[in-house]
Scaffold this active site. Sequence first.
Site, PDB file in Angstrom:
ATOM      1  N   ASP A   1      -5.030 -40.449-100.793  1.00  0.00           N
ATOM      2  CA  ASP A   1      -5.670 -41.643-101.340  1.00  0.00           C
ATOM      3  C   ASP A   1      -4.874 -42.867-100.906  1.00  0.00           C
ATOM      4  O   ASP A   1      -3.708 -43.021-101.282  1.00  0.00           O
ATOM      5  CB  ASP A   1      -5.717 -41.525-102.868  1.00  0.00           C
ATOM      6  CG  ASP A   1      -6.200 -42.789-103.558  1.00  0.00           C
ATOM      7  OD1 ASP A   1      -6.790 -43.648-102.872  1.00  0.00           O
ATOM      8  OD2 ASP A   1      -5.985 -42.908-104.771  1.00  0.00           O
TER       9      ASP A   1
ATOM     10  N   ASP B   1     -22.763 -29.566 -88.949  1.00  0.00           N
ATOM     11  CA  ASP B   1     -23.057 -28.904 -90.208  1.00  0.00           C
ATOM     12  C   ASP B   1     -24.392 -28.170 -90.117  1.00  0.00           C
ATOM     13  O   ASP B   1     -25.380 -28.706 -89.603  1.00  0.00           O
ATOM     14  CB  ASP B   1     -23.110 -29.959 -91.318  1.00  0.00           C
ATOM     15  CG  ASP B   1     -23.266 -29.369 -92.704  1.00  0.00           C
ATOM     16  OD1 ASP B   1     -22.379 -28.617 -93.122  1.00  0.00           O
ATOM     17  OD2 ASP B   1     -24.273 -29.683 -93.362  1.00  0.00           O
TER      18      ASP B   1
ATOM     19  N   ASN C   1      -5.982 -46.237-101.347  1.00  0.00           N
ATOM     20  CA  ASN C   1      -6.192 -47.465-102.123  1.00  0.00           C
ATOM     21  C   ASN C   1      -5.968 -47.292-103.620  1.00  0.00           C
ATOM     22  O   ASN C   1      -6.136 -48.244-104.386  1.00  0.00           O
ATOM     23  CB  ASN C   1      -7.593 -48.026-101.861  1.00  0.00           C
ATOM     24  CG  ASN C   1      -8.703 -47.114-102.364  1.00  0.00           C
ATOM     25  OD1 ASN C   1      -8.440 -46.080-102.996  1.00  0.00           O
ATOM     26  ND2 ASN C   1      -9.943 -47.477-102.073  1.00  0.00           N
TER      27      ASN C   1
ATOM     28  N   GLU D   1     -21.118 -25.064 -87.053  1.00  0.00           N
ATOM     29  CA  GLU D   1     -21.075 -24.260 -88.268  1.00  0.00           C
ATOM     30  C   GLU D   1     -22.371 -23.444 -88.245  1.00  0.00           C
ATOM     31  O   GLU D   1     -23.429 -23.924 -88.620  1.00  0.00           O
ATOM     32  CB  GLU D   1     -21.036 -25.116 -89.526  1.00  0.00           C
ATOM     33  CG  GLU D   1     -20.938 -24.260 -90.794  1.00  0.00           C
ATOM     34  CD  GLU D   1     -21.587 -24.867 -92.020  1.00  0.00           C
ATOM     35  OE1 GLU D   1     -21.220 -24.489 -93.144  1.00  0.00           O
ATOM     36  OE2 GLU D   1     -22.491 -25.708 -91.864  1.00  0.00           O
TER      37      GLU D   1
END
Length: 570
Positions: A35, A221, A37, A280
């Site tokens: 993370d 995907d 921010n 995938e």
Amino acid sequence: MPAPTSAFHGEAGGERAAWWREAVIYQVYVRSFADGNGDGVGDLLGVRTRLPYLRDLGVDALWITPFYASPMADGGYDVTEHREVDPLFGTLGDAEALIAEAHAHGLRVVFDLVPNHSSDRHRWFREALAAGPDSPARERYLFRTGRGEAGRLPPNDWESVFGGPAWTRVTEPDGTPGQWYLHLFDPAQPDLNWRHPEVRTEHEDILRFWLDRGVDGFRVDVAHGMIKHPDLPDVGHTEQIQMLGHTVLPYFDQDEVHEIHRSWRRILDSYPGERMAVAEAWAPTLERLAAYVRPDELHQAFNFHFLGTDWNSKALREVIEGSLRTSALVGAPTTWVLSNHDIRRHVTRYGGGELGVRRARAAALLMLALPGSAYVYQGEELGLEEVLDLPEELLQDPQRLRSADGSSGRDGCRVPLPWQGESSPFGFTPLDLHEGWLPAPQRWRGLSVEAQRGDDTSTWELYRRALKLRRAQPALGDGTLTWQPAPDGVLVFTRAPGFVCTVNTGDEPVVLPRPGALLLASADLDTDAQTTPAGDAAAGTAVDTAGLAAGIGSDVVVLPPDTTAWWATT
């Protein structure tokens, strides 16, 4: 912003194969990696700050899960616009900077592409709902009239991968119950109609948008799902998810899908710098999986058959042999993977606890010694287990929410990484001022990056040393292997020049002829042992145990249970 071609990992030491044939690619699940921010959700800024970590670990590239504009019904896999960055993850400038900075660190970048479906808030789907039945706007999706009286039943018996029916009925603009639309995943993810030319043109534009910005490739995907049987026939069975990867279903692995991948390959080949795509793809046989990586189609396909194989020497050898044989038929590399963001972490699958970690370490060295490319899911280099005791009110996975008993959720493999410190969020957020979107368990304190770096016994250091050796050893990466005789429960193979991998998948130690100088082992290996070790650490079975009482000579070595070792013979 073309990709540089001289500073990437693995390019030193003479002529090498195309990078994607042997790369180790690290999967970044954006919301759980780092993370930047301070809002508790991983983002592109966080990834940028951790690029030195990936460089030091020794991977060749990173695959980044979707960060595009999305309502986040499925963690970003419900996209409203592929050419925009969702504010949760940053800005378009962050994405462009990430590509450039990764290249500066010698890392290539693979972005996720989600072509099978869109978000139900995509402009096209909103137009389709507003336009009404049989309108051109609905032709971009798979709308059908229901069966039975007044169309009250779904058009067929197809089931969602996330559980329940794969069809949802809409309310028409006049307020009456209307047509049904297909969604092989969540209702918030309506399937696109890939026989519609506008759908194809749109995604070709998306490819070029990111290729123009220097991205090195795409993970596609549901690459097996874009084309459905035109008659939409019934499957005739329930619990269809159990058939995935074993049976040709009318909504997966249809032959017509390969024409799409050929068109994309032409686009990728038109750019410099060896751009690539990995599928995938769930296919019922290795032969059908190999079709996705024919010379004019995609470059790689995830080997889920390997991922799903039990920790058993016979089963592993069968799937390795089959994978190498079928990929060789089409001239493609085999791509190995042990875990990802959709699968329970393999430490847990292998039994959990010390047993699971021991097997996972051994499996990692086995995977990295095999010919071809390998994928590492974030956190497996730390030996993380699946988190199975998350507070129910924090769980977000739609697969869990739609399953009958909630047992199939994927949140447990998506818990934010532990970087440093003594308690959650373990450095995931700046100054630990905000808890991560899922809490990391306190037992991870000893598994953080900070705790493991510099500890020669740690899983992180095992991965780092393995990746360094893989790059230095000319035998590793692309190529072939040769199996050697081995006792039950053991795998032994050689790779030229001068490399041997030995794997003991059994629960007893094994004594083997010493194949060379030890390079690396997943467990302590006392190569100078003069007596038969006892307990879980060692005791021989390859040679009659009783015959070892007089001691072990320098020409043999004890391989503990669930251990992989690398050897140099030259």
